[in-house]
Each structure stands twice: as C-alpha cells, then as structure tokens.
Design a protein around this motif. Structure first.
Motif, short mmCIF file in Angstrom:
data_model
loop_
_atom_site.label_atom_id
_atom_site.label_comp_id
_atom_site.label_asym_id
_atom_site.label_seq_id
_atom_site.Cartn_x
_atom_site.Cartn_y
_atom_site.Cartn_z
N SER A 554 5.14 -8.14 43.21
CA SER A 554 4.43 -9.20 43.93
C SER A 554 3.07 -8.71 44.42
O SER A 554 2.06 -9.41 44.32
CB SER A 554 5.32 -9.66 45.09
N GLU A 555 3.04 -7.45 44.92
CA GLU A 555 1.77 -6.89 45.37
C GLU A 555 0.79 -6.70 44.21
O GLU A 555 -0.38 -7.02 44.31
CB GLU A 555 2.01 -5.52 46.02
N VAL A 556 1.31 -6.19 43.11
CA VAL A 556 0.45 -5.87 41.97
C VAL A 556 -0.02 -7.15 41.28
O VAL A 556 -1.19 -7.30 40.91
CB VAL A 556 1.19 -4.95 40.98
N VAL A 559 1.52 -12.48 43.33
CA VAL A 559 2.32 -13.71 43.36
C VAL A 559 3.44 -13.49 44.38
O VAL A 559 3.82 -12.34 44.63
CB VAL A 559 2.95 -14.05 41.98
N PRO A 560 3.98 -14.54 44.97
CA PRO A 560 5.08 -14.33 45.91
C PRO A 560 6.33 -13.83 45.21
O PRO A 560 6.58 -14.21 44.05
CB PRO A 560 5.30 -15.72 46.53
N LEU A 564 9.24 -14.51 41.07
CA LEU A 564 9.48 -13.48 40.06
C LEU A 564 10.94 -13.43 39.64
O LEU A 564 11.84 -13.75 40.43
CB LEU A 564 9.07 -12.11 40.61
N VAL A 565 11.17 -13.03 38.40
CA VAL A 565 12.52 -12.74 37.95
C VAL A 565 12.55 -11.35 37.30
O VAL A 565 11.53 -10.87 36.81
CB VAL A 565 13.06 -13.77 36.92
N PHE A 572 8.74 -10.47 35.99
CA PHE A 572 7.67 -11.37 35.54
C PHE A 572 7.75 -12.72 36.27
O PHE A 572 8.75 -13.07 36.89
CB PHE A 572 7.74 -11.57 34.03
N VAL A 573 6.64 -13.44 36.17
CA VAL A 573 6.57 -14.77 36.77
C VAL A 573 7.41 -15.70 35.91
O VAL A 573 7.26 -15.75 34.68
CB VAL A 573 5.10 -15.25 36.84
N GLU A 574 8.31 -16.42 36.58
CA GLU A 574 9.33 -17.16 35.83
C GLU A 574 8.73 -18.11 34.81
O GLU A 574 9.17 -18.15 33.66
CB GLU A 574 10.25 -17.92 36.80
N ASP A 575 7.70 -18.86 35.21
CA ASP A 575 7.18 -19.85 34.27
C ASP A 575 5.98 -19.34 33.46
O ASP A 575 5.40 -20.06 32.69
CB ASP A 575 6.86 -21.18 34.98
N GLU A 576 5.59 -18.07 33.70
CA GLU A 576 4.55 -17.46 32.84
C GLU A 576 5.03 -16.07 32.45
O GLU A 576 4.53 -15.05 32.94
CB GLU A 576 3.23 -17.30 33.62
#
Lengths: 776, 163
Positions: A554-556, A559-560, A564-565, A572-576
C-alpha cells in the motif's frame, strides 16, 4: 469465497519422497559413537515386594558406567495423578515394571550387565481384574494414595483401588425406567492390550554444561514432556529442549511422558553424557503403557415407540498398576457415556481401577472404544427386545443439535448428522442388518452396525500456535508444534497455507520436526485436534502476514490496503492486476530503487486456545468440557463357518461427519487405519496372563495384530456438516473410526451364535462356546 | 567357509558400496547396517523376525536383517531401501497412500520389490503370501495393496513396451 484451490484436494504427503527412499529420520536413527546406552531390568512378577537388589557384578562389567535403582530417585511422576516412581521402589505393581537400569558404552554391554543384576522379591498374590480389585478386602495396590498429588478433575479414593471416579447424573433414572416398556441389562469385558506402533518408544537425553537439557524422543507430546519434566525435576522450563522428529506411529501410546524422565535420570547419573534408551519390542508391549481394559454393566430402557428412556451405566476401567492417562480415559468415557444417543435420564459411575496388570495410557479413541462396545451391546439387545430393526432403533435415538450430552452440555450447530451416517452405512451393507444369510450348508453371512461419537478430552486451555516466515522468493515457511506421527497434519497445514496465500503447494515449506524452544506451544498431538487447532492458528498467522504484505504494498503502490489482494505470489490492486508487486519484493523488506528499505521481513503469527470449556461437576458431571463432537456410524459384513466358527470380515464400512474434508485421500487413510485397529482390537488382540499375572503374549510372535491377508474391503463415506470454528469447517477425525468396530463385529457374531458375545477378543473358540451355551 | 572368533574386520557390500566393519559373530546384519555402516533405512521393530520392518535383499532375496548374522552377508550383495532409486514400487507407495507413519515402509518396499522382480505376474494369493510377512499398524493395508497393484501394472507395461 472463490472456489478453493487446495482444500478438498488430495495432494501427496509432503514427507512421502523421504519415506519411500529411506531418508526420513526417526528418533532412533540418531546414532553416534559419543552416546551411551541404557538397558532396563524388569520385574518377572506382577506384584511383589523388592527385598534386595544386588548389582555389584553388573558394575564390574566392561563398558558399564552406572547402575541405578528406585532408591536413586525418591519421587513419583505422573500425568494427572503422581503415583509412579520412574524405577520401582519397594514394590513392583505389574509384570515388566522397571526395577533397575544400566548405562554402558554399548547396548550389548548394558544388556549383559543388566542380566547379572540379582533381585530378590517377596511375591504377593496379584489382583488381576477390576472385579477383584473392587471386592471387599482386596489388597490396596497403592497404600499411599492419599499422599499423591493430582489435578482437580481427578477424584481418587484412598484406601481403595479406585484411582478416579467420575459421576454422571442427568434427569432421574427411576422415572426413566418406570416409563420404559422394555429394559435390558448386559455386561462387557475387554482386556488391556497394546498400541503396537511399529516404532518402539525411544528417548535420548543429554545435560549440557550450560544447564540446557536436550531430549530427543519418539513423542506425540513434546510440550507435555517439557511441562512435566520441568515440574517434577524442578528444571526451568526454558532450559528444557524437547525435540520430536517424525514419529513411527503413536495411537496415544507416545502422548504422555514415557522414557524421557528415565533417560534424563540416567544422563544425570553419568555426568550429563548423552544416554539413549530404546525399548525392545517386549518392553514396548508390557513395560511401557498400553491400552486400558474394561468391565462394564449397562442397563437401558426404551418405551414402546423405541425411544430410549434411561441408561444406568457402570464402567470399571482396568488401569493396571499405575494411572498415567487412564484416570482421564475413564473420565472421558463418562462424559460421552451414553454413546451418540439422546437419553434424558442417565446415571453413570466410571471408575479407573488399579490392578496388577501392565498399566494403561491414552489409546486411539480414549475410552470411547470401550464405552462404545458396552453401549452398542446394550443397544443391540434392546432393539431385539423391542423386535425392532437394529439400524432403525439407532436412527430414532440418534443425538442431534439442540440435544444435551450426559453432562448436560448442549450440542451446537457444528454437531454432525448421525442419522444420515446410519442410513448410509445401512445402505453400504445392503440393508436388512438383522438378517443372517445362509450361503451354503456350513457358511452364513451376517452384518452388524454401530453408532459412534467422540469429543476430545483435554485441558480447558488447550492451545496451538503457528508462525509463518518467508524466503527471498516469496515462498512460505510454516512452524507449528504439531508432531507428524503419520496422520498427515503437515500436509494438511501445507494445503491450508497454500489456500490462504493462493500459492502452489511447492511454495509452502512446513517444518516437520518440533523443537520446544523454537516451535510455538501446542498442547499435544493427541485427541484428534492437531489440524483443527493448529489449522485455525495457521489461518490467523496467514491473515496476519497477508495484512503485512498489503501494508507494505500500500505504501509503495500508494493505494489503500483494502484495495489489494494477495494471490499467485503477487500483491496487486484487485481491479488492476497489473498494478502490483511480487511477494518476493516484500517478503524480506521492500527496497526502493535508490536503496532505501522499509518495513523489514514479514512474520505472521497466529494462535488458538479452546474457548468456553469448563471442568465437570464432581457429583453430577454437569459442565462443558466438550469442544466439538465428531459423529459417525460403522458396520461390518462377516462370513462365518458354522463348523469351526472361524470367521472372515469381508467388508468394513464407515460413514462419518467430519466437517470439511481437507484432504480426502489422507482422511480416508485415517478412517481405514482406525477401522483396521478396531478390528484387530476385537478379533485378535489383548494381553493374556496366567494366574500370577505374568503376560504370556509379550512379543509380536504371540501378540497378534492384523496382517494383510486378514484385511477386509473398506468403504468410507464422509458427510461435511461444517465445524463453524474449525479451519475451513474441518473437525477432528483421527481416532473416531476405531470406536464402532467392537460393537458392530460383536453384534453381527452374536446373531450367528444366537447368544450375546460380550468378551473381547472374539476368538473362534469363544464364539463356538457361546453358540454351544444356547444349543444345550 | 568363514570362521570368526571374537572381533574381526570384514567388508560388507551394501548398495554397491564397500563398508569396512568390525564384527562379533553374534552381531545381526540389522545392527551392523545401522550402527556401523550408517545405513538407517532398515528399521528395528521387534528384532525377532515378526514385523519385517528390517527387510533387506541379500542377492536379491528378501530377508529380515534382524535374523541374519552380519557375518553371513560377507561376500554377498546387500540392498537396502537406500539402494533403490525411484523404482516403480517406491513411486506407487507414495502415490497410493502405501504408508502413513512410514516406519514399516522400507521393509514393505523391499519385499514388494523382490516379489515383483521374481514374480511379475503374481496373483492376489501370491502377493498376500509374500506381504503377510510384514506388519503395518497405520494403513489397514488398503494403500499397500493398491500400491503393489499399481507398481505391478506399471512394471508389466514397461516390460511389454521393451518387448
């Protein structure tokens, strides 16, 4: 939840390649020149006073370093009741009890010296059954019982041979029997016997100059060994390091403290040098503890509809010379004393009784196989008295969620579906359980069915823990305190971790050896609770680690964490999904391109402790000692030759509700293994002794266990009513399938004999005699 | 004929290697393999010939190494489970759940290997005869029977391919 990728699949055993190539290491495979070796001098008498021990010749033998006797250690050890000197003092209480031990450079030297020890005894008349032990004027085997310390749930009766009495009082049996239209009474008898794990018990002890005490042992319970040794020998627990490599079969026989204390005393005697102590098979059978015996009386009533109205139960467990786990075995049998049936009026006195036979410890089923035989014998007679189909009679009395146990503990939603288990077993046997089919002039086919249940009998604060650490490639190391004894828990834990991280199984590395200084605390690998408890702890540890992976990512990624999953080795970001990091970039601390590092390694921690358990009331048994219940049903189809009464079990079937099945093939293996043990227990096994209490079948030549030719066809089905607080809905299944076999087999054979077979083992001779009794 | 009084040096031929050992006449092959050669695959379960956990091959014949004197093995080829490398028998035991705790496994594998070498067409009764000399306490024998059948099937297939 997405469809599970690992749970419910049957990957092969993690340690399998090493087991088939001979590269696996058990405790006794640790062999080196610096070790000294112990040998035991054991008693040829079941009950005797030790007058004199002369070991002067033994001490003169080459290689001999020390000889010790009971006088060298003036203190008792015990799991729950402190009744046992590690080496007999003044009195021997069973055939095979240790009276002296030798330490020498080699095992052969130790044995040779041992044989030169002269022991003078005053032989006493032994007490050989619970009935004799409870009779008026019986010799009191433990004269100083009043001085023994014990844990509060155990209730010894000093001045008698009763090491523990557990009482259950529920409803009013007088009313219950008044409401009954049919009442039966019967008795069953089971001799003590042995686990016969293929690996004989072994312990290696060394005392380091630093004060550290290193124990390597074939133990199912390294933390029990650590705790008890710390208490009894007054050693700081942190100084005790107990290592449990893979164990060659446990079945309860390695769940207490066995050779570890003695090996430590021997090591101390020789200045802390490493001492290895290994049982011979003969010692493993009789000197180390085996399984308990039972003499039981049951009285049961049912109304005209076939509903049970009352049970009056009397269980006299045969504990042998010492109590060990036996005082809790008799208590566990009381807690489940009715079998898996709803009974509103119950009285049960369950006694743990000393005799002069080899002593008893935990054994697969922990009192339930014995209790189950008594109950299923009674259920069969009652069904017959009601003229009701035996399967239907069990079905209409099957216990259900919302019903209460004999200890008035309410069964919750996680309780399994016994009714369906019984229906499935009936179907697998082709129905018509009560019929005896004539095959030809001499041979008949008969069937038997039984219900079973079990809850773990364990401390109210039973615990487990899990730690997950990571490697540079993002793969996972799993540490728990569960010992791999063949049950396959390490593979199950691998599956759980793989499921949590959505990683392939080869990215999960489970430590197979337990070391009490490194591994998180874990009560014991016993009571069918390893996967359930350590599994929950592991899920929590994985969740903890996943949260850390997300925090760093999240820091790197800016994103909150909630977006993430973690899956397939990436965060990674769930929808990207392309926006993410690999687990390997985070596992040991994230490093920015300029060299700055943040957060450090990921370490996930999880723990479990049993919730809401209590002891039971000493007068009524009321309480909540039962964490979870596994229910099931079993049955057999047996072919009997009416000329000789030799019989062959063609088919053994089981349907059991274990919650979510984590690994179906390995679960099937556990169920079948239990059925095989239950068959052996009923058909071949048990100690034989003469009037002096000397065991005549103390070798595998004479103590028969099942061989391949005697194995039946097995059929196993699972129901999966979820255990709401278990890992992915799983509950314990390691012991249960042993429980129903004696009842199913005895009931099937009773139908052929036309008479109730109530004594184990059911030899052809015993069956023939039973048939002759009614022919006369 | 070999005559040995007291301690004697000897060479044992195990898994294709020579092991120098020092023998007493009464030392069993099992103890010498484990304690002197460091070959830990064969296990002691009863040291009385009842359980079969110590089974090894001497010149291809399965024997219980607790009932064989080490001196009897001098000059003969001894094979233990460590001497088998990825055989069909080992693979099948792993795949079919032919063991749980694994303590009896080396003995069962050696016996099965010798059985299928000498009787690749063995029927149920021959297989039962051979394998009833070993004890397993965990599996109830189902996984072992499945493993033996699978190994047999694969060995037969391999042989028919070679032909």
């Amino acid at each position: 939840m997405n469809e599970m990728q690992q749970i419910g699949k049957s990957p092969l055993r993690k340690e399998g390649p090493d087991k088939v190539r001979g590269s696996i290491r058990y405790a006794n495979d640790d062999h080196s020149a610096h070790m000294l070796h112990g040998a035991l001098k054991t008693s040829p008498h079941a009950y005797a006073r030790i007058i004199k021990i002369d070991y002067s010749e033994a001490l003169k033998q080459p290689g001999v370093k020390a000889v010790i006797t009971g006088e060298d250690f003036n203190q008792n050890l015990g799991l729950y009741l402190c009744d046992k000197p590690p080496i007999a003092r003044e009195v021997v209480r069973y055939y095979g009890e240790v009276v002296a031990a030798v330490v020498a450079s080699t095992y052969r030297q130790a044995c040779k010296a041992r044989d030169l020890i002269k022991v003078e005894y005053e032989v006493l008349k032994p007490v050989l059954s619970p009935v004799e032990a409870l009779a008026e004027g019986a010799p009191v085997i433990h004269e100083h019982m009043a001085d023994y310390s014990h844990i509060p749930p155990i209730h010894p009766e000093p001045g008698t041979n009763i090491a523990n009495r557990t009482r259950i009082r529920k409803g009013d049996i007088e009313v219950g029997f008044k409401n009954a239209t049919h009442i039966i009474e019967t008795e069953v008898h089971i001799p003590p016997g042995d686990h016969v794990a293929m690996e004989p018990r072994i312990a290696i002890a060394e005392i380091k100059s630093s004060g550290d005490i290193l124990i390597t042992s074939s133990t199912q319970a390294p933390f029990v060994v650590k705790g008890l040794m710390s208490t009894f020998f007054k050693i700081d627990p942190g100084k005790l390091v107990v290592k449990a490599p893979l164990v060659g079969g446990g079945f309860g026989g390695k769940a207490g403290i066995q050779l570890e204390g003695l090996a430590y005393i021997l090591s101390k005697k020789v200045g802390g040098r490493t001492v290895k102590l290994v049982n011979s098979r003969e010692e493993d059978l009789v000197t180390s503890p085996g399984h308990i015996g039972l003499s039981a009386k049951v009285k049961m009533g049912a109304d005209a509809e076939g509903k049970l109205t009352a049970m009056d139960l009397y269980y006299a467990f045969n504990s042998g010379g010492y109590a060990d786990y036996a005082v809790n075995v008799s208590r566990a049998a009381a807690i489940s004393c009715t079998g898996p049936y709803r009974v509103d009026n119950v009285s049960c006195d369950s006694l743990c009784v000393y005799t002069n036979l080899p002593f008893a410890t935990a054994y697969r089923g922990f009192g339930h196989i014995e209790m189950g035989f008594a109950i299923e014998s009674g259920m069969e007679l009652l069904a017959k008295s009601l003229n009701m189909d035996p399967a239907m009679f069990r079905r209409i009395n099957a216990i259900k969620p919302g019903d209460t146990t004999p200890g008035q503990s309410k069964l919750n939603r996680s309780t399994g579906d016994l009714e369906t288990c019984l229906l499935r077993v009936e179907a697998l046997l082709g129905g018509n359980i009560g019929e005896v089919i004539k095959l030809d002039e001499h041979r008949v086919l008969t069937k038997g069915i039984s219900g079973l249940w079990k809850a773990p009998a364990m401390p109210t604060n039973t615990d487990a823990g899990a730690i997950v650490t990571f490697n540079a490639d993002g793969s996972v190391n799993v540490h728990t305190g569960v010992v791999e004894i063949g049950q396959g828990t390490k593979t199950g834990l691998t599956q759980i971790a793989a499921e949590m991280f959505k990683l392939p199984l080869d990215k999960i590395h489970v430590e197979l050896e337990v070391n009490t200084r490194i591994s998180p605390s874990d009560w014991a690998t016993a009571a069918s609770r390893g996967l359930m408890m350590a599994g929950v702890a592991l899920i929590e540890a994985c969740e903890d680690a996943i949260a850390q992976f997300k925090q760093t990512a999240s820091e790197v990624l800016r994103v909150p964490p909630r977006d993430l999953v973690v899956a397939d080795g990436r965060v990674f970001v769930e929808d990207e999904p392309e926006h993410g990091l690999s687990m390997s970039q985070i596992a040991l601390g994230y490093v920015y391109p300029n060299g700055n590092a943040i957060r450090g390694q990921v370490i996930g921690v999880g723990k479990y402790i049993a919730k809401g358990l209590t002891d039971i009331d000493s007068l009524t048994g009321e309480g909540h000692p039962d964490l979870e219940w596994t229910l099931g049903a079993e049955g057999v189809e047996i072919e009997v030759d009416l000329r000789t009464y030799h019989y062959k079990i063609n088919k053994a079937v089981c349907c059991i509700d274990v919650g979510k099945v984590v690994n179906p093939e390995m679960a099937r293996g556990q169920i079948i293994g239990g059925m095989a043990m239950g068959i052996g227990y009923t058909v071949f096994e048990g100690f034989k002794w003469n009037t002096r209490g000397q065991i005549s079948n103390d070798s595998l030549r004479d103590y028969k266990i099942m061989r391949m030719t005697e194995a039946p066809k097995y059929e196993v089905e699972f129901l999966e009513s979820p255990q709401y607080d278990g890992p992915f809905g799983a509950r314990g299944l390691g012991e249960q399938s042993v429980i129903g076999m004696p009842g199913a087999i005895a009931n099937a054979l009773s139908r052929v004999a036309g008479n109730t077979v109530s004594q184990i083992p059911i030899t052809p001779e015993r069956l023939w005699k039973k048939a002759q009794e009614v022919k006369r | 004929m070999i005559v040995i009084h007291g301690l004697s040096e000897a060479l044992l031929h195990v898994n294709g290697e020579e092991f120098p050992v020092v023998l007493r006449p009464g030392d069993t092959l099992l103890r010498v393999l484990r304690e002197q050669a460091g070959v830990m695959g064969p296990k002691g379960g009863c040291e009385n010939g009842d359980c079969g956990a110590c089974t090894v091959l001497i010149e291809g014949i399965p024997v219980k190494s607790c009932l064989v004197l080490a001196v009897e093995a001098i000059g003969k080829k001894v094979i233990t489970v460590e001497g088998l490398k990825d055989t069909e028998v080992q693979k099948a035991y792993h795949e079919m759940g032919g063991f749980q705790c694994g303590y009896c496994t080396a003995g069962f594998i050696m016996n099965t290997y010798a059985l299928l070498e000498s009787h690749p067409e063995a029927d149920e009764s021959v297989k039962n005869d051979w394998l009833s000399s070993n004890l397993c306490r965990c599996t109830g024998y189902e996984g072992i029977q499945k493993a033996v059948n699978l190994a047999q099937e694969r060995i037969q297939n391999n042989q028919s391919i070679r032909k």
